[in-house]
Design a protein around this motif. Structure first.
Motif, mmCIF file in Angstrom:
data_model
loop_
_atom_site.group_PDB
_atom_site.id
_atom_site.type_symbol
_atom_site.label_atom_id
_atom_site.label_comp_id
_atom_site.label_asym_id
_atom_site.label_seq_id
_atom_site.Cartn_x
_atom_site.Cartn_y
_atom_site.Cartn_z
ATOM 1 N N MET A 39 1.242 -0.891 0.002
ATOM 2 C CA MET A 39 -0.103 -0.353 -0.332
ATOM 3 C C MET A 39 1.322 0.982 0.064
ATOM 4 S SD MET A 39 -3.037 -0.414 -0.296
ATOM 5 C CE MET A 39 -4.266 0.708 -0.223
ATOM 6 N N ARG A 40 2.039 0.995 0.640
ATOM 7 C CA ARG A 40 2.313 2.067 0.787
ATOM 8 C C ARG A 40 3.570 2.638 -0.893
ATOM 9 N NH1 ARG A 40 5.416 3.682 5.413
ATOM 10 N NH2 ARG A 40 4.246 3.128 7.463
ATOM 11 N N THR A 41 3.532 1.809 -1.427
ATOM 12 C CA THR A 41 4.203 1.721 -3.184
ATOM 13 C C THR A 41 3.031 2.402 -3.824
ATOM 14 O OG1 THR A 41 5.479 -0.430 -2.799
ATOM 15 C CG2 THR A 41 4.812 0.629 -4.743
ATOM 16 N N PHE A 42 1.824 1.856 -3.380
ATOM 17 C CA PHE A 42 0.510 2.450 -3.935
ATOM 18 C C PHE A 42 -0.031 4.399 -3.951
ATOM 19 C CE2 PHE A 42 -3.710 3.242 -3.712
ATOM 20 C CZ PHE A 42 -4.567 3.215 -5.069
ATOM 21 N N GLU A 43 0.704 4.187 -2.291
ATOM 22 C CA GLU A 43 0.738 5.831 -1.997
ATOM 23 C C GLU A 43 1.440 6.741 -2.802
ATOM 24 O OE1 GLU A 43 0.831 5.653 1.698
ATOM 25 O OE2 GLU A 43 -0.531 3.922 1.612
ATOM 26 N N VAL A 44 3.234 6.293 -3.364
ATOM 27 C CA VAL A 44 3.604 6.520 -4.104
ATOM 28 C C VAL A 44 3.179 6.958 -5.661
ATOM 29 C CG1 VAL A 44 6.143 6.577 -4.957
ATOM 30 C CG2 VAL A 44 6.467 5.925 -2.435
ATOM 31 N N GLY A 45 2.848 5.736 -5.628
ATOM 32 C CA GLY A 45 2.274 5.916 -7.100
ATOM 33 C C GLY A 45 1.161 6.875 -7.535
ATOM 34 N N LEU A 46 -0.253 7.413 -6.662
ATOM 35 C CA LEU A 46 -0.765 8.278 -6.271
ATOM 36 C C LEU A 46 -0.160 9.500 -5.851
ATOM 37 C CD1 LEU A 46 -3.763 8.360 -5.582
ATOM 38 C CD2 LEU A 46 -3.476 8.494 -3.121
ATOM 39 N N LEU A 47 0.823 9.232 -5.492
ATOM 40 C CA LEU A 47 1.522 10.787 -5.701
ATOM 41 C C LEU A 47 1.968 11.379 -6.479
ATOM 42 C CD1 LEU A 47 2.411 13.250 -4.188
ATOM 43 C CD2 LEU A 47 4.439 11.770 -3.444
ATOM 44 N N PHE A 48 2.468 10.290 -7.584
ATOM 45 C CA PHE A 48 2.972 10.707 -8.721
ATOM 46 C C PHE A 48 1.906 11.549 -9.560
ATOM 47 C CE2 PHE A 48 3.767 9.877 -13.149
ATOM 48 C CZ PHE A 48 4.323 10.229 -13.618
ATOM 49 N N GLY A 49 0.577 9.913 -9.564
ATOM 50 C CA GLY A 49 -0.705 10.719 -10.614
ATOM 51 C C GLY A 49 -1.371 12.089 -10.342
ATOM 52 N N LEU A 50 -1.596 12.616 -8.674
ATOM 53 C CA LEU A 50 -2.158 13.373 -8.577
ATOM 54 C C LEU A 50 -0.871 14.328 -9.181
ATOM 55 C CD1 LEU A 50 -3.958 14.231 -6.610
ATOM 56 C CD2 LEU A 50 -2.771 14.141 -5.150
ATOM 57 N N THR A 51 0.164 14.721 -8.017
ATOM 58 C CA THR A 51 1.369 15.772 -8.537
ATOM 59 C C THR A 51 1.360 16.219 -10.140
ATOM 60 O OG1 THR A 51 2.961 14.579 -8.509
ATOM 61 C CG2 THR A 51 3.060 15.841 -6.572
ATOM 62 N N TYR A 52 1.457 15.124 -10.916
ATOM 63 C CA TYR A 52 1.566 15.460 -12.513
ATOM 64 C C TYR A 52 -0.197 16.401 -12.981
ATOM 65 C CZ TYR A 52 1.140 15.118 -17.116
ATOM 66 O OH TYR A 52 0.887 15.326 -19.110
ATOM 67 N N HIS A 53 -1.054 14.946 -12.049
ATOM 68 C CA HIS A 53 -2.343 15.637 -13.173
ATOM 69 C C HIS A 53 -2.398 17.314 -12.585
ATOM 70 C CE1 HIS A 53 -6.995 14.592 -14.475
ATOM 71 N NE2 HIS A 53 -6.317 15.918 -13.679
#
Ligand code: HEM
Lengths: 136, 124
Positions: B59-73
């Motif tokens: 889930m932590r890895t998933f959160e990092v993915g979410l961080l990339f998606g959010l900052t990019y978007h």
């Protein structure tokens, strides 16, 4: 082709040679995505920083939420994030459905499902934020 | 390119758009899930058992993915807004895309280290 229509609208808005077209729902939708996007920029990034960067995710327990929501301003903050995130996100998903779901029946079905789901989650989220009576 | 070619081979703008669309969709899916998990706050033991999952390394890895998606978007969304409202910006849209993508990658790396650190130091 929702996207092409939207960029057309924006071109026409700026055009002086063409007669300015009357603002319709898609014009407002285009405008809403930009305004809500600007607000979400702050709401979403601040929210993520607080719950994942400045605090480790393991510390965001019930007590953590109770402490934050003891301040009504954080409830307002979280509710705005909920409302704008759902509106902006589901309107965005509407563009995506317009682009990829080609038959009118399927499109209507997918959108009905999405609007229902978004409405239910909006109600659930609002009830959670407004009615929570946590003890510290 | 042959005139018979029908496949659109877009340039940076197309990739910016594709990434924007995918990230927006994934953030929305996460928000839907997140509204449900937070709604269990009135059942503290349920909340605690769901919340415990967020601490594991997957889930932590998933959160990092979410961080990339959010900052990019978020950053690319700003780029789109700037292009729409300030006519001069279009000349620099490509460089602006590279800048926004780089900045979101940088934020993801910095944030990712902070998010994953408890795993590497054996705290979780
Ligand atoms: C953080 C700040 C954000 C900014 C600045 C932003 C900006 C934008 C803009 C300007 C658009 C319209 C693009 C266009 O018309 O071509 C858009 C589309 C979209 N956004 Fe956001 N947004 C943000 C957050 C979010 C969040 C939190 C979600 C999810 C709930 C989301 C989901 C979407 C979706 C699904 C689309 C449609 C994508 C498409 O049509 O390809 N956005 N965003």
């Amino acid at each position: 082709m929702a996207l092409r229509e939207r960029s057309f609208t924006s071109q026409r808005r700026n055009s002086t040679t063409m007669k300015r077209s009357k603002a319709n729902f898609e014009t407002w939708s285009w405008f809403f995505m930009r305004i809500s996007g600007l607000i979400l920029f702050f709401l979403a990034l601040i929210h993520f920083s607080i719950t994942h960067i400045f605090n480790d995710v393991t510390t965001t327990t019930v007590a953590f939420v109770a402490k934050r929501w003891a301040n009504p301003l954080w409830r307002v903050f979280d509710w705005l994030l909920l409302a704008l995130g759902l509106l902006h996100g589901s309107n965005g998903l509407r563009f995506i459905m317009d682009d990829y779901i080609r038959t009118p029946r399927r499109r209507a079905f997918a959108k009905a499902l999405m609007y229902s789901l978004a409405t239910v989650l909006f109600v659930v989220g609002t009830i959670t934020i407004v009615t929570y009576k946590g003890t510290l | 390119m042959s005139t018979r070619s029908t496949v659109y081979k877009g340039k940076t703008g197309q990739w910016a758009f594709v990434l924007h669309r995918i990230s927006g969709f994934l953030i929305l899916m996460f928000i839907l899930l997140h509204i449900i998990d937070i709604s269990t706050i009135n059942f503290p033991s349920v909340y605690a058992s769901i919340h415990r999952l967020y601490g594991n390394v997957l889930m932590r890895t998933f959160e990092v993915g979410l961080l990339f998606g959010l900052t990019y978007h978020a950053l690319n969304g700003l780029r789109v807004i700037m292009i729409d409202f300030f006519p001069g910006v279009i000349k620099n849209e490509k460089r602006l895309f590279v800048a926004m993508l780089s900045l979101s990658l940088l934020l993801t790396v910095v944030g990712g280290v902070i998010i994953l650190k408890p795993f590497f130091t054996g705290k979780v």
